[in-house]
Design a protein around this motif. Structure first.
Motif, PDB file in Angstrom:
ATOM      1  N   PHE A  35      13.787  21.471  58.149  1.00  0.00           N
ATOM      2  CA  PHE A  35      13.108  22.319  58.788  1.00  0.00           C
ATOM      3  C   PHE A  35      14.402  23.029  60.095  1.00  0.00           C
ATOM      4  CE2 PHE A  35       9.941  20.592  56.470  1.00  0.00           C
ATOM      5  CZ  PHE A  35       8.969  21.779  56.510  1.00  0.00           C
ATOM      6  N   LYS A  36      14.699  22.082  60.436  1.00  0.00           N
ATOM      7  CA  LYS A  36      16.248  22.495  62.057  1.00  0.00           C
ATOM      8  C   LYS A  36      15.798  22.822  62.781  1.00  0.00           C
ATOM      9  CE  LYS A  36      19.134  25.339  58.767  1.00  0.00           C
ATOM     10  NZ  LYS A  36      19.520  24.572  56.864  1.00  0.00           N
ATOM     11  N   TRP A  37      14.354  21.758  63.301  1.00  0.00           N
ATOM     12  CA  TRP A  37      13.099  21.290  64.326  1.00  0.00           C
ATOM     13  C   TRP A  37      14.487  20.857  65.417  1.00  0.00           C
ATOM     14  CZ3 TRP A  37       8.972  20.436  61.338  1.00  0.00           C
ATOM     15  CH2 TRP A  37       8.524  21.462  60.539  1.00  0.00           C
ATOM     16  N   GLY A  38      14.213  21.120  66.308  1.00  0.00           N
ATOM     17  CA  GLY A  38      14.635  20.014  67.384  1.00  0.00           C
ATOM     18  C   GLY A  38      14.468  19.129  68.206  1.00  0.00           C
ATOM     19  N   LEU A  39      14.588  18.399  68.298  1.00  0.00           N
ATOM     20  CA  LEU A  39      14.901  17.113  68.375  1.00  0.00           C
ATOM     21  C   LEU A  39      15.100  16.010  69.270  1.00  0.00           C
ATOM     22  CD1 LEU A  39      12.834  14.639  66.891  1.00  0.00           C
ATOM     23  CD2 LEU A  39      15.178  13.798  66.033  1.00  0.00           C
ATOM     24  N   LEU A  40      14.513  15.678  70.601  1.00  0.00           N
ATOM     25  CA  LEU A  40      14.974  14.867  71.686  1.00  0.00           C
ATOM     26  C   LEU A  40      14.432  13.967  71.477  1.00  0.00           C
ATOM     27  CD1 LEU A  40      14.808  17.882  73.771  1.00  0.00           C
ATOM     28  CD2 LEU A  40      16.370  16.085  73.314  1.00  0.00           C
ATOM     29  N   THR A  41      15.406  12.578  72.324  1.00  0.00           N
ATOM     30  CA  THR A  41      14.252  11.216  72.763  1.00  0.00           C
ATOM     31  C   THR A  41      13.614  11.414  74.512  1.00  0.00           C
ATOM     32  OG1 THR A  41      16.577   9.853  73.542  1.00  0.00           O
ATOM     33  CG2 THR A  41      15.475   9.970  70.834  1.00  0.00           C
ATOM     34  N   TYR A  42      12.733  10.586  74.684  1.00  0.00           N
ATOM     35  CA  TYR A  42      11.805  10.467  75.773  1.00  0.00           C
ATOM     36  C   TYR A  42      13.813   9.651  77.261  1.00  0.00           C
ATOM     37  CZ  TYR A  42       7.175  11.552  75.351  1.00  0.00           C
ATOM     38  OH  TYR A  42       6.182  11.666  75.367  1.00  0.00           O
ATOM     39  N   GLN A  44      16.722  11.112  76.311  1.00  0.00           N
ATOM     40  CA  GLN A  44      18.029  11.830  76.420  1.00  0.00           C
ATOM     41  C   GLN A  44      16.849  13.212  78.172  1.00  0.00           C
ATOM     42  OE1 GLN A  44      17.388  12.920  72.693  1.00  0.00           O
ATOM     43  NE2 GLN A  44      19.697  13.606  73.050  1.00  0.00           N
ATOM     44  N   MET A  45      15.666  13.501  77.424  1.00  0.00           N
ATOM     45  CA  MET A  45      14.883  14.078  78.677  1.00  0.00           C
ATOM     46  C   MET A  45      14.458  13.215  79.921  1.00  0.00           C
ATOM     47  SD  MET A  45      11.690  14.520  76.408  1.00  0.00           S
ATOM     48  CE  MET A  45      10.870  15.993  77.436  1.00  0.00           C
ATOM     49  N   ALA A  46      15.041  11.760  80.143  1.00  0.00           N
ATOM     50  CA  ALA A  46      14.683  11.287  81.387  1.00  0.00           C
ATOM     51  C   ALA A  46      16.513  11.231  82.386  1.00  0.00           C
ATOM     52  CB  ALA A  46      14.394   9.815  80.980  1.00  0.00           C
ATOM     53  N   LYS A  47      17.514  10.958  81.295  1.00  0.00           N
ATOM     54  CA  LYS A  47      18.492  11.260  81.977  1.00  0.00           C
ATOM     55  C   LYS A  47      18.935  12.542  82.156  1.00  0.00           C
ATOM     56  CE  LYS A  47      23.547   9.841  80.759  1.00  0.00           C
ATOM     57  NZ  LYS A  47      24.280   9.864  80.103  1.00  0.00           N
ATOM     58  N   GLU A  48      18.555  13.621  80.735  1.00  0.00           N
ATOM     59  CA  GLU A  48      18.700  14.756  82.004  1.00  0.00           C
ATOM     60  C   GLU A  48      18.033  15.514  83.134  1.00  0.00           C
ATOM     61  OE1 GLU A  48      17.979  17.768  78.305  1.00  0.00           O
ATOM     62  OE2 GLU A  48      19.398  16.635  77.151  1.00  0.00           O
ATOM     63  N   ASN A  49      16.920  15.148  83.414  1.00  0.00           N
ATOM     64  CA  ASN A  49      15.908  15.346  84.414  1.00  0.00           C
ATOM     65  C   ASN A  49      16.165  14.439  85.818  1.00  0.00           C
ATOM     66  OD1 ASN A  49      15.275  17.831  82.942  1.00  0.00           O
ATOM     67  ND2 ASN A  49      13.805  16.428  81.482  1.00  0.00           N
ATOM     68  N   GLU A  54       9.003   6.371  82.810  1.00  0.00           N
ATOM     69  CA  GLU A  54       7.510   6.293  83.442  1.00  0.00           C
ATOM     70  C   GLU A  54       7.375   7.447  83.039  1.00  0.00           C
ATOM     71  OE1 GLU A  54       9.977   3.475  83.473  1.00  0.00           O
ATOM     72  OE2 GLU A  54       9.210   2.444  81.925  1.00  0.00           O
ATOM     73  N   ASP A  55       8.137   8.316  83.534  1.00  0.00           N
ATOM     74  CA  ASP A  55       7.380   9.502  84.470  1.00  0.00           C
ATOM     75  C   ASP A  55       7.569  10.871  83.465  1.00  0.00           C
ATOM     76  OD1 ASP A  55       8.090   9.206  87.355  1.00  0.00           O
ATOM     77  OD2 ASP A  55      10.437   9.813  87.311  1.00  0.00           O
ATOM     78  N   ILE A  56       8.405  10.937  82.367  1.00  0.00           N
ATOM     79  CA  ILE A  56       8.108  11.405  81.254  1.00  0.00           C
ATOM     80  C   ILE A  56       6.595  10.950  80.905  1.00  0.00           C
ATOM     81  CG2 ILE A  56       9.200  11.921  78.983  1.00  0.00           C
ATOM     82  CD1 ILE A  56      11.035  13.459  81.046  1.00  0.00           C
ATOM     83  N   CYS A  57       6.530   9.835  80.302  1.00  0.00           N
ATOM     84  CA  CYS A  57       5.295   9.702  79.733  1.00  0.00           C
ATOM     85  C   CYS A  57       3.847  10.111  80.782  1.00  0.00           C
ATOM     86  CB  CYS A  57       5.084   7.982  79.559  1.00  0.00           C
ATOM     87  SG  CYS A  57       6.220   7.250  77.869  1.00  0.00           S
ATOM     88  N   GLU A  58       4.155  10.198  81.752  1.00  0.00           N
ATOM     89  CA  GLU A  58       2.794  10.312  82.786  1.00  0.00           C
ATOM     90  C   GLU A  58       3.042  11.576  83.039  1.00  0.00           C
ATOM     91  OE1 GLU A  58       2.226  10.931  87.476  1.00  0.00           O
ATOM     92  OE2 GLU A  58       3.699   8.620  86.823  1.00  0.00           O
ATOM     93  N   ASN A  72      11.428  28.295  68.068  1.00  0.00           N
ATOM     94  CA  ASN A  72      11.492  27.064  66.903  1.00  0.00           C
ATOM     95  C   ASN A  72      10.551  26.577  67.841  1.00  0.00           C
ATOM     96  OD1 ASN A  72      13.930  28.379  65.666  1.00  0.00           O
ATOM     97  ND2 ASN A  72      14.738  28.607  67.662  1.00  0.00           N
ATOM     98  N   TYR A  73      10.654  24.764  67.054  1.00  0.00           N
ATOM     99  CA  TYR A  73      10.426  23.920  67.232  1.00  0.00           C
ATOM    100  C   TYR A  73      10.966  23.061  67.829  1.00  0.00           C
ATOM    101  CZ  TYR A  73       5.649  25.625  65.421  1.00  0.00           C
ATOM    102  OH  TYR A  73       5.456  27.184  65.173  1.00  0.00           O
ATOM    103  N   THR A  74      10.399  22.234  69.218  1.00  0.00           N
ATOM    104  CA  THR A  74      11.108  21.434  69.134  1.00  0.00           C
ATOM    105  C   THR A  74      10.573  19.487  69.188  1.00  0.00           C
ATOM    106  OG1 THR A  74      13.316  22.299  70.444  1.00  0.00           O
ATOM    107  CG2 THR A  74      12.832  19.630  70.543  1.00  0.00           C
ATOM    108  N   ILE A  75      10.533  18.819  69.581  1.00  0.00           N
ATOM    109  CA  ILE A  75       9.601  17.414  68.877  1.00  0.00           C
ATOM    110  C   ILE A  75      10.820  16.752  70.180  1.00  0.00           C
ATOM    111  CG2 ILE A  75       8.581  15.804  67.865  1.00  0.00           C
ATOM    112  CD1 ILE A  75       8.901  17.245  65.168  1.00  0.00           C
ATOM    113  N   ALA A  76       9.812  16.200  70.928  1.00  0.00           N
ATOM    114  CA  ALA A  76      10.431  14.856  71.978  1.00  0.00           C
ATOM    115  C   ALA A  76       9.725  13.544  71.758  1.00  0.00           C
ATOM    116  CB  ALA A  76       9.910  15.136  73.125  1.00  0.00           C
ATOM    117  N   TYR A  77      10.083  12.558  71.119  1.00  0.00           N
ATOM    118  CA  TYR A  77       9.841  10.975  71.202  1.00  0.00           C
ATOM    119  C   TYR A  77       9.868  10.296  71.932  1.00  0.00           C
ATOM    120  CZ  TYR A  77      13.476   9.085  68.134  1.00  0.00           C
ATOM    121  OH  TYR A  77      14.860   9.240  67.789  1.00  0.00           O
ATOM    122  N   ASN A  78       9.682   9.295  72.109  1.00  0.00           N
ATOM    123  CA  ASN A  78       9.858   7.208  73.047  1.00  0.00           C
ATOM    124  C   ASN A  78      10.240   7.168  71.528  1.00  0.00           C
ATOM    125  OD1 ASN A  78       9.352   6.094  74.597  1.00  0.00           O
ATOM    126  ND2 ASN A  78       7.432   5.482  75.269  1.00  0.00           N
TER     127      ASN A  78
END
Length: 150
Positions: A35-42, A44-49, A54-58, A72-78
């Motif tokens: 479906f060409k949706w974006g996909l990020l891991t937690y 990746q998000m922690a590193k970029e931010n 734990e901050d992401i999870c909170e 568009n949609y993006t899914i992020a997951y732990n």
């Protein structure tokens, strides 16, 4: 909705299987790619931010979330969860997307802060129902020989 719409959710899940799934077990990563949706891991998000997982999870929940930017949609997951939990989380987020929770409720993210407690529980139950039915559809599961059921 006042209650989770299970009949419609199961029907939507089975139609989704019919239109998009050709093999079991379902690979949610392939569906997201299809479906060409974006996909990020937690991670990746922690590193970029410059923060911790734990901050992401909170902020976003311990398992994952989906976001809709109007196009568009993006899914992020732990990605620190067990692989079966990741598969369910991704199928759950796919459920939010396919069930139109973002569009129908005019939200970018299906997060607790965007709904009443009752509304959030209903949408979560629907997404769980969708995930359960694409990962292990009852008609398929009921016909498995007993030695294949783990």
């Amino acid at each position: 909705p006042q209650l989770a719409r299970y009949n419609g959710t199961v029907s939507t899940a089975y139609n989704f299987i019919y239109d998009n799934i050709t093999e079991f077990p379902v690979n949610p990563f392939k569906l997201i790619s299809k479906f060409k949706w974006g996909l990020l891991t937690y991670n990746q998000m922690a590193k970029e931010n410059n923060c911790t997982i734990e901050d992401i999870c909170e902020c976003l929940g311990t398992d994952g979330y989906s976001i809709y930017n109007g196009t568009n949609y993006t899914i992020a997951y732990n990605n620190n969860q067990p692989s079966k939990r990741i598969n369910f989380t991704l199928a759950h987020e796919i459920g939010h997307i396919i069930l139109n929770h973002h569009k129908d409720f005019n939200v970018t993210e299906v997060l607790k802060d965007n709904f009443t407690q009752e509304e959030y529980k209903i949408l979560e139950n629907e997404a769980n129902c969708f995930a359960r039915n694409i990962l292990a559809p009852a008609p398929l599961s009921q016909n498995l020989p007993s030695f294949l059921i783990v």
